[in-house]
Design an enzyme around this catalytic site. Sequence first.
Site, mmCIF file in Angstrom:
data_model
loop_
_atom_site.group_PDB
_atom_site.id
_atom_site.type_symbol
_atom_site.label_atom_id
_atom_site.label_comp_id
_atom_site.label_asym_id
_atom_site.label_seq_id
_atom_site.Cartn_x
_atom_site.Cartn_y
_atom_site.Cartn_z
ATOM 1 N N GLY A 185 0.824 -1.213 0.000
ATOM 2 C CA GLY A 185 0.000 0.000 0.000
ATOM 3 C C GLY A 185 0.857 1.261 0.000
ATOM 4 O O GLY A 185 0.571 2.225 -0.728
ATOM 5 N N LEU A 237 -5.433 -7.076 -5.082
ATOM 6 C CA LEU A 237 -4.111 -7.707 -5.114
ATOM 7 C C LEU A 237 -4.123 -9.050 -4.388
ATOM 8 O O LEU A 237 -4.566 -9.140 -3.238
ATOM 9 C CB LEU A 237 -3.083 -6.774 -4.481
ATOM 10 C CG LEU A 237 -2.743 -5.595 -5.380
ATOM 11 C CD1 LEU A 237 -2.191 -4.441 -4.585
ATOM 12 C CD2 LEU A 237 -1.782 -6.011 -6.481
ATOM 13 N N GLY A 238 -3.633 -10.060 -5.065
ATOM 14 C CA GLY A 238 -3.565 -11.392 -4.474
ATOM 15 C C GLY A 238 -2.129 -11.830 -4.318
ATOM 16 O O GLY A 238 -1.283 -11.032 -3.906
ATOM 17 N N CYS A 283 0.592 -17.565 -4.458
ATOM 18 C CA CYS A 283 0.261 -18.805 -3.729
ATOM 19 C C CYS A 283 -1.154 -19.287 -4.032
ATOM 20 O O CYS A 283 -1.556 -20.343 -3.555
ATOM 21 C CB CYS A 283 0.472 -18.637 -2.233
ATOM 22 S SG CYS A 283 -0.758 -17.606 -1.467
ATOM 23 N N TYR A 329 -4.648 -18.691 3.301
ATOM 24 C CA TYR A 329 -4.455 -17.390 2.640
ATOM 25 C C TYR A 329 -4.832 -17.503 1.161
ATOM 26 O O TYR A 329 -5.509 -16.630 0.611
ATOM 27 C CB TYR A 329 -2.985 -16.998 2.793
ATOM 28 C CG TYR A 329 -2.591 -15.686 2.205
ATOM 29 C CD1 TYR A 329 -2.954 -14.493 2.810
ATOM 30 C CD2 TYR A 329 -1.814 -15.625 1.048
ATOM 31 C CE1 TYR A 329 -2.566 -13.271 2.272
ATOM 32 C CE2 TYR A 329 -1.423 -14.413 0.509
ATOM 33 C CZ TYR A 329 -1.802 -13.238 1.122
ATOM 34 O OH TYR A 329 -1.412 -12.039 0.586
ATOM 35 N N LYS A 344 -7.607 -15.426 -1.072
ATOM 36 C CA LYS A 344 -7.230 -14.624 -2.238
ATOM 37 C C LYS A 344 -7.951 -15.103 -3.504
ATOM 38 O O LYS A 344 -8.288 -14.295 -4.377
ATOM 39 C CB LYS A 344 -5.714 -14.640 -2.434
ATOM 40 C CG LYS A 344 -4.985 -13.838 -1.358
ATOM 41 C CD LYS A 344 -5.331 -12.364 -1.455
ATOM 42 C CE LYS A 344 -4.661 -11.511 -0.426
ATOM 43 N NZ LYS A 344 -5.086 -10.095 -0.502
ATOM 44 N N CYS A 356 4.181 -12.057 -7.526
ATOM 45 C CA CYS A 356 5.027 -13.113 -6.946
ATOM 46 C C CYS A 356 5.468 -12.649 -5.561
ATOM 47 O O CYS A 356 4.953 -11.664 -5.036
ATOM 48 C CB CYS A 356 6.228 -13.348 -7.863
ATOM 49 S SG CYS A 356 7.260 -11.866 -8.029
ATOM 50 N N LEU A 388 7.197 -10.589 -2.836
ATOM 51 C CA LEU A 388 7.607 -9.184 -2.913
ATOM 52 C C LEU A 388 8.623 -8.856 -1.831
ATOM 53 O O LEU A 388 8.693 -9.537 -0.804
ATOM 54 C CB LEU A 388 6.380 -8.293 -2.731
ATOM 55 C CG LEU A 388 5.267 -8.501 -3.757
ATOM 56 C CD1 LEU A 388 3.985 -7.826 -3.280
ATOM 57 C CD2 LEU A 388 5.684 -7.979 -5.123
ATOM 58 N N HIS A 442 8.265 -12.801 5.843
ATOM 59 C CA HIS A 442 8.683 -13.547 4.657
ATOM 60 C C HIS A 442 10.202 -13.725 4.679
ATOM 61 O O HIS A 442 10.903 -13.108 5.474
ATOM 62 C CB HIS A 442 8.254 -12.799 3.391
ATOM 63 C CG HIS A 442 6.782 -12.841 3.168
ATOM 64 N ND1 HIS A 442 5.953 -11.776 3.435
ATOM 65 C CD2 HIS A 442 5.976 -13.836 2.733
ATOM 66 C CE1 HIS A 442 4.712 -12.108 3.164
ATOM 67 N NE2 HIS A 442 4.688 -13.348 2.729
ATOM 68 N N ARG A 497 18.261 -11.486 10.355
ATOM 69 C CA ARG A 497 19.075 -12.523 11.017
ATOM 70 C C ARG A 497 20.562 -12.394 10.642
ATOM 71 O O ARG A 497 21.431 -12.461 11.500
ATOM 72 C CB ARG A 497 18.541 -13.908 10.648
ATOM 73 C CG ARG A 497 18.976 -14.987 11.624
ATOM 74 C CD ARG A 497 18.272 -16.299 11.374
ATOM 75 N NE ARG A 497 16.837 -16.147 11.385
ATOM 76 C CZ ARG A 497 15.997 -16.812 10.576
ATOM 77 N NH1 ARG A 497 16.455 -17.679 9.706
ATOM 78 N NH2 ARG A 497 14.702 -16.618 10.658
ATOM 79 N N TRP A 524 15.741 -21.635 7.301
ATOM 80 C CA TRP A 524 14.706 -22.682 7.374
ATOM 81 C C TRP A 524 14.660 -23.554 6.124
ATOM 82 O O TRP A 524 14.914 -23.080 5.008
ATOM 83 C CB TRP A 524 13.328 -22.053 7.518
ATOM 84 C CG TRP A 524 13.153 -21.233 8.746
ATOM 85 C CD1 TRP A 524 14.026 -21.076 9.786
ATOM 86 C CD2 TRP A 524 12.018 -20.408 9.049
ATOM 87 N NE1 TRP A 524 13.504 -20.220 10.719
ATOM 88 C CE2 TRP A 524 12.281 -19.796 10.295
ATOM 89 C CE3 TRP A 524 10.812 -20.134 8.395
ATOM 90 C CZ2 TRP A 524 11.374 -18.929 10.896
ATOM 91 C CZ3 TRP A 524 9.915 -19.274 8.989
ATOM 92 C CH2 TRP A 524 10.190 -18.680 10.230
HETATM 93 O O1 GFB Z 1 8.958 -16.059 2.171
HETATM 94 P P1 GFB Z 1 8.379 -17.309 2.664
HETATM 95 O O2 GFB Z 1 7.949 -17.317 4.086
HETATM 96 O O3 GFB Z 1 7.143 -17.585 1.738
HETATM 97 O O4 GFB Z 1 9.417 -18.517 2.499
HETATM 98 P P2 GFB Z 1 6.556 -18.675 0.751
HETATM 99 C C1 GFB Z 1 10.060 -18.770 1.291
HETATM 100 C C2 GFB Z 1 11.065 -19.904 1.449
HETATM 101 O O5 GFB Z 1 12.156 -19.437 2.252
HETATM 102 C C3 GFB Z 1 10.565 -21.180 2.114
HETATM 103 C C4 GFB Z 1 12.490 -20.409 3.225
HETATM 104 O O6 GFB Z 1 11.090 -22.298 1.436
HETATM 105 C C5 GFB Z 1 11.160 -21.097 3.515
HETATM 106 O O7 GFB Z 1 11.356 -22.370 4.112
HETATM 107 N N1 GFB Z 1 13.117 -19.765 4.396
HETATM 108 C C6 GFB Z 1 14.399 -19.952 4.827
HETATM 109 C C7 GFB Z 1 12.542 -18.889 5.233
HETATM 110 N N2 GFB Z 1 14.634 -19.265 5.945
HETATM 111 C C8 GFB Z 1 13.509 -18.578 6.222
HETATM 112 C C9 GFB Z 1 13.150 -17.671 7.265
HETATM 113 O O8 GFB Z 1 13.915 -17.359 8.162
HETATM 114 N N3 GFB Z 1 11.896 -17.148 7.214
HETATM 115 C C10 GFB Z 1 11.014 -17.453 6.219
HETATM 116 N N4 GFB Z 1 9.794 -16.883 6.226
HETATM 117 N N5 GFB Z 1 11.305 -18.347 5.234
HETATM 118 C C11 GFB Z 1 4.429 -17.354 1.347
HETATM 119 C C12 GFB Z 1 3.011 -17.672 1.727
HETATM 120 O O9 GFB Z 1 5.027 -18.550 1.065
HETATM 121 O O10 GFB Z 1 4.504 -16.579 0.181
HETATM 122 C C13 GFB Z 1 2.168 -16.474 1.714
HETATM 123 O O11 GFB Z 1 3.021 -18.324 2.966
HETATM 124 C C14 GFB Z 1 2.399 -15.570 0.517
HETATM 125 O O12 GFB Z 1 0.860 -16.911 1.728
HETATM 126 C C15 GFB Z 1 3.861 -15.373 0.202
HETATM 127 O O13 GFB Z 1 1.767 -16.103 -0.598
HETATM 128 C C16 GFB Z 1 4.102 -14.634 -1.076
HETATM 129 O O14 GFB Z 1 6.883 -18.227 -0.620
HETATM 130 O O15 GFB Z 1 6.928 -20.069 1.070
#
Ligand code: GFB
Length: 315
Positions: free
Chosen positions: A21, A109-110, A113, A140, A144, A168, A170, A183, A191, A206
């Site tokens: 936004g 906006l979606g 996923c 989620y 969407k 995709c 962001l 994210h 970190r 992770w």
């Molecule tokens: O960004 P992220 O949470 O979103 O994770 P998704 C992307 C990838 O990064 C995954 C890895 O494979 C995670 O396991 N990863 C590694 C980590 N280290 C980390 C960390 O410290 N934190 C996080 N968060 N990830 C989201 C959806 O999925 O994408 C939402 O849950 C949304 O709904 C968003 O659509 C765009 O791409 O996996």
Amino acid sequence: MAEFALRGRRVFVAGHRGMVGSACVRRLEREGCTILTVGRERLDLTRQAAVEAWMEEARPEVVVVAAARVGGILANDTYPAEFLYENLMIEANLIHAAHRVGVAKLLFLGSSCIYPREAPQPIPEEALLAGPLEPTNEWYAVAKIAGIKLCQAYRRQHGRDFIAAMPCNLYGPNDYFHPERSHVIPALLRRFHEAARRGDPEVVCWGTGRPRREFLHVDDLAEACVFLLRRYSDAPHVNVGTGTDISIAELAALVARVTGFRGRIAWDTSKPDGTPLKRMDIARITAMGWAPRIPFAEGLAETYRWFVEQERVRA
Ligand code: GFB
């Protein structure tokens, strides 16, 4: 198609404090329109009567639905009720109220996923609802998908010019830099930054590092939003991305470089990987004449500088 003019219009950006936004507000400021915003302390978007009353008073002509409950893979997986309920309510209230007050154009906006976990790569818009969703973010995603369908339903039944864009993953300024809930980009920037400052020998990320993600700078998305508001008027939703992806392991190495971390990168495989691949097919929007501009390495370094500055101000 005649271009939809934004100049002089009353444009409501719902969710103006969030990453998306706030980028839309920055971009729309160059369009000569009147930007309307409302903070969550004044308007709870999950409350239908309040949203309708606000819209009747504010009388926007254009609405950008950038308000949402968002978070990374673990937040999505941990708070399914919030992610499904809040997103359904926010979008239903805004879209229905926009219809009631006769909004001329609405952009919803979606997220990428919405597509099936096993969707063909790159993912075309037609892959929607063609297979089961990724379990870590299906709540989620279902919300969407309902938002896309609401836009299509109001377009079909009431002739409303409501359109939908699916970005995709962001990143950029005003992202949420939380160690667990955010994210991957903001989580890793924080970190690695903290580890580099403490001189830690190791940073733990992770999953396996093998999933691949497509990352778009939020200012490129905002440019695409203005582009679509002006030039797009049709029922199918539109993918917005870069058309390229990188593995999470490659991302971690880049973040290490940007933050000056020189230690080891370890992987906690007890944490979920999520979707293995989700690169989108961006042929539809590129055929219309839009293209992303910000190179990833540059955008990442700029986002890191923004984060460091915020930390300094807060300290
Ligand atoms: O960004 P992220 O949470 O979103 O994770 P998704 C992307 C990838 O990064 C995954 C890895 O494979 C995670 O396991 N990863 C590694 C980590 N280290 C980390 C960390 O410290 N934190 C996080 N968060 N990830 C989201 C959806 O999925 O994408 C939402 O849950 C949304 O709904 C968003 O659509 C765009 O791409 O996996």
